[in-house]
Design an enzyme around this catalytic site. Structure first.
Site, mmCIF file in Angstrom:
data_model
loop_
_atom_site.group_PDB
_atom_site.id
_atom_site.type_symbol
_atom_site.label_atom_id
_atom_site.label_comp_id
_atom_site.label_asym_id
_atom_site.label_seq_id
_atom_site.Cartn_x
_atom_site.Cartn_y
_atom_site.Cartn_z
ATOM 1 N N TYR A 61 14.852 113.005 129.545
ATOM 2 C CA TYR A 61 15.074 111.708 130.177
ATOM 3 C C TYR A 61 14.649 110.679 129.131
ATOM 4 O O TYR A 61 13.478 110.626 128.755
ATOM 5 C CB TYR A 61 14.230 111.588 131.447
ATOM 6 C CG TYR A 61 14.416 110.269 132.173
ATOM 7 C CD1 TYR A 61 15.159 110.199 133.345
ATOM 8 C CD2 TYR A 61 13.864 109.091 131.674
ATOM 9 C CE1 TYR A 61 15.342 108.986 134.004
ATOM 10 C CE2 TYR A 61 14.053 107.880 132.318
ATOM 11 C CZ TYR A 61 14.784 107.835 133.478
ATOM 12 O OH TYR A 61 14.976 106.643 134.130
ATOM 13 N N THR A 62 15.605 109.869 128.634
ATOM 14 C CA THR A 62 15.302 109.014 127.477
ATOM 15 C C THR A 62 15.449 107.505 127.759
ATOM 16 O O THR A 62 15.356 106.707 126.832
ATOM 17 C CB THR A 62 16.215 109.386 126.287
ATOM 18 O OG1 THR A 62 17.575 109.246 126.706
ATOM 19 C CG2 THR A 62 15.949 110.783 125.788
ATOM 20 N N THR A 101 8.210 112.366 120.770
ATOM 21 C CA THR A 101 8.422 110.976 120.381
ATOM 22 C C THR A 101 7.180 110.285 119.832
ATOM 23 O O THR A 101 6.044 110.643 120.189
ATOM 24 C CB THR A 101 8.931 110.198 121.634
ATOM 25 O OG1 THR A 101 8.916 108.798 121.348
ATOM 26 C CG2 THR A 101 8.052 110.429 122.851
ATOM 27 N N TYR A 125 7.725 106.656 129.914
ATOM 28 C CA TYR A 125 8.494 107.616 129.109
ATOM 29 C C TYR A 125 7.561 108.388 128.168
ATOM 30 O O TYR A 125 7.575 109.624 128.126
ATOM 31 C CB TYR A 125 9.572 106.866 128.313
ATOM 32 C CG TYR A 125 10.190 107.658 127.183
ATOM 33 C CD1 TYR A 125 11.078 108.702 127.435
ATOM 34 C CD2 TYR A 125 9.892 107.347 125.847
ATOM 35 C CE1 TYR A 125 11.650 109.425 126.382
ATOM 36 C CE2 TYR A 125 10.455 108.063 124.805
ATOM 37 C CZ TYR A 125 11.329 109.094 125.075
ATOM 38 O OH TYR A 125 11.886 109.803 124.027
ATOM 39 N N TRP A 150 12.739 106.326 116.637
ATOM 40 C CA TRP A 150 13.824 105.362 116.398
ATOM 41 C C TRP A 150 15.124 106.082 115.985
ATOM 42 O O TRP A 150 15.722 105.782 114.938
ATOM 43 C CB TRP A 150 13.416 104.373 115.299
ATOM 44 C CG TRP A 150 12.278 103.464 115.611
ATOM 45 C CD1 TRP A 150 11.223 103.689 116.462
ATOM 46 C CD2 TRP A 150 12.044 102.166 115.030
ATOM 47 N NE1 TRP A 150 10.363 102.619 116.427
ATOM 48 C CE2 TRP A 150 10.840 101.674 115.573
ATOM 49 C CE3 TRP A 150 12.728 101.386 114.107
ATOM 50 C CZ2 TRP A 150 10.313 100.434 115.226
ATOM 51 C CZ3 TRP A 150 12.206 100.152 113.748
ATOM 52 C CH2 TRP A 150 11.015 99.684 114.313
HETATM 53 N N1 LIG Z 1 16.650 108.345 121.043
HETATM 54 C C1 LIG Z 1 15.497 108.061 120.447
HETATM 55 O O1 LIG Z 1 15.299 106.951 119.894
HETATM 56 C C2 LIG Z 1 14.409 109.089 120.394
HETATM 57 C C3 LIG Z 1 13.229 108.756 119.709
HETATM 58 C C4 LIG Z 1 12.208 109.701 119.653
HETATM 59 C C5 LIG Z 1 12.360 110.932 120.269
HETATM 60 N N2 LIG Z 1 13.508 111.221 120.943
HETATM 61 C C6 LIG Z 1 13.619 112.540 121.581
HETATM 62 O O2 LIG Z 1 14.707 113.225 121.003
HETATM 63 C C7 LIG Z 1 15.282 114.119 121.948
HETATM 64 C C8 LIG Z 1 16.780 113.901 122.032
HETATM 65 O O3 LIG Z 1 17.007 112.584 122.520
HETATM 66 P P1 LIG Z 1 18.436 111.891 122.498
HETATM 67 O O4 LIG Z 1 18.264 110.582 121.844
HETATM 68 O O5 LIG Z 1 19.467 112.853 122.021
HETATM 69 O O6 LIG Z 1 18.619 111.632 124.049
HETATM 70 P P2 LIG Z 1 19.968 111.526 124.903
HETATM 71 O O7 LIG Z 1 21.086 111.033 124.085
HETATM 72 O O8 LIG Z 1 19.590 110.782 126.135
HETATM 73 O O9 LIG Z 1 20.266 113.035 125.234
HETATM 74 C C9 LIG Z 1 19.508 113.749 126.170
HETATM 75 C C10 LIG Z 1 20.434 114.737 126.834
HETATM 76 O O10 LIG Z 1 19.665 115.451 127.801
HETATM 77 C C11 LIG Z 1 20.510 115.667 128.905
HETATM 78 N N3 LIG Z 1 19.738 115.918 130.109
HETATM 79 C C12 LIG Z 1 19.091 115.022 130.892
HETATM 80 N N4 LIG Z 1 18.513 115.660 131.930
HETATM 81 C C13 LIG Z 1 18.792 116.982 131.780
HETATM 82 C C14 LIG Z 1 18.486 118.143 132.534
HETATM 83 N N5 LIG Z 1 17.737 118.093 133.648
HETATM 84 N N6 LIG Z 1 18.937 119.339 132.094
HETATM 85 C C15 LIG Z 1 19.701 119.411 130.966
HETATM 86 N N7 LIG Z 1 20.044 118.347 130.227
HETATM 87 C C16 LIG Z 1 19.578 117.150 130.634
HETATM 88 C C17 LIG Z 1 21.354 114.419 129.018
HETATM 89 O O11 LIG Z 1 22.531 114.707 129.709
HETATM 90 P P3 LIG Z 1 23.169 113.607 130.717
HETATM 91 O O12 LIG Z 1 23.484 112.433 129.848
HETATM 92 O O13 LIG Z 1 24.352 114.312 131.260
HETATM 93 O O14 LIG Z 1 22.101 113.320 131.712
HETATM 94 C C18 LIG Z 1 21.610 114.086 127.555
HETATM 95 O O15 LIG Z 1 22.822 114.664 127.104
HETATM 96 C C19 LIG Z 1 14.536 113.859 123.261
HETATM 97 O O16 LIG Z 1 13.530 114.805 123.421
HETATM 98 C C20 LIG Z 1 13.920 112.484 123.052
HETATM 99 O O17 LIG Z 1 12.771 112.304 123.839
HETATM 100 C C21 LIG Z 1 14.533 110.329 121.011
#
Ligand SMILES: NC(=O)c1ccc[n+]([C@@H]2O[C@H](COP(=O)([O-])OP(=O)(O)OC[C@H]3O[C@@H](n4cnc5c(N)ncnc54)[C@H](OP(=O)(O)O)[C@@H]3O)[C@@H](O)[C@H]2O)c1
Length: 288
Positions: A61-62, A101, A125, A150
């Protein structure tokens, strides 16, 4: 080696899957509709059926601001879901790769955060992501937790795409200059994840691109590179503003640079600078 990727259709998952395939791994990729990490039975079925050597969890959940209102949902996915996945991974004797994160920190430091530094999330978050880390560690699963920051990539919404979109429509962009961190390209993070899978380390490891930037610095270079790469940019100026002038529901750490010493030591690999990473990203996005 067989890898099972969850959340494979998100920002990171979409860029990670081809990098893992190109590294020679067999990859089974599940989007959220194919494998829900909060559903214990479907996790157990997928893991016992496909018998992966490594489970790579990109599901999360992001929505940082929405999480302030949807605390339960964020907790269910980032904490409970991560815990279920860790337990099931341990049960089949596989390894887990999980992403976390910089938002586990409060941002009061002025030197890069190491893996050992005290966590103290200031938003929902970050708190749910920290709870997920603790649950994975407590499960006893062989797991590497990669903390990053980021993130931007080629799929879905991200800061780089929003800035480019804004720059094509507006004369001026106003961007926060009093929060600093390290922008990270999803492809570089994917390469780092592949290196850590190869290495087999268990524990927390930081990975972000090298260097420090404010959101304003980041936006300024995005607009310049977009223009250089043929994007029809309308924006004439990027103006630095204070966070207080751009109120959001969730508080963000004002400093969240991650120390990458451990990553370098484990993998022997260099960490690309954020400016170099952004250049590669924009060239690929606007390659004609
Ligand atoms: N984006 C950032 O800036 C950032 C920074 C630091 C760390 N991170 C970490 O990096 C990782 C990847 O993030 P991201 O940016 O790729 O996020 P994202 O684009 O939001 O992708 C997360 C994915 O998880 C899926 N998801 C949500 N609930 C789920 C569930 N119950 N079961 C299975 N899939 C589920 C979502 O699918 P739906 O869309 O269909 O719900 C989405 O495809 C995460 O752990 C995040 O905390 C991200």
């Amino acid at each position: 080696m067989r890898l099972l990727v969850t959340g494979a259709k998100g920002l990171l998952g979409t860029d990670l899957v081809p990098v893992l395939q190109n590294s020679g791994y067999e990859v089974i990729a599940f989007g959220s509709s194919e494998l829900n990490i909060t559903d214990e039975d479907s996790i157990k079925y997928a893991l016992t059926h496909h018998k992966p050597d490594v489970v790579v969890n990109c599901a999360a959940y992001t929505a940082v601001d929405k999480a302030e209102e949807e605390h339960k949902e964020a907790q269910r996915i980032n904490d409970h879901g991560a815990g279920l996945l860790a337990a099931a991974t341990k049960q089949i004797g596989a390894r887990l790769v999980h992403f976390s994160t910089d938002f586990v920190f409060d941002g009061t430091s002025n030197t890069p955060y190491t893996e050992e530094d005290k966590t103290n999330p200031i938003g929902v978050y970050g708190k749910t992501k920290l709870d997920g880390e603790l649950k994975i560690i407590a499960s006893g699963a062989r797991a590497v937790i990669i903390r990053t920051s980021w993130l931007y990539g080629h799929t879905g919404k991200c800061f780089v795409r929003s800035i480019i979109d804004g720059a094509t429509k507006k004369d001026e962009l106003r961007v926060v200059s009093d929060q600093v961190g390290s922008p990270t390209y999803s492809v570089d993070l994917s390469v780092a994840a592949a290196a850590l899978i190869e290495n087999g380390y268990s524990g927390i490891v930081n990975f972000s691109n090298e260097g420090i930037a404010s959101w304003y610095d980041f936006a300024t270079l995005i607009v310049k590179l977009a223009r250089d790469n043929g994007v029809s940019v309308k924006c004439k100026s990027v103006t630095p503003i204070k966070s207080i002038e751009y109120p959001l529901a969730a508080k963000r750490p004002c400093y969240s640079v991650l120390d990458k010493t451990l990553y370098r030591k484990l993998t022997g690999r260099p960490v690309p600078h954020w400016m170099d990473a952004l250049k590669r990203y924009i060239q690929l996005e606007f390659d004609q």
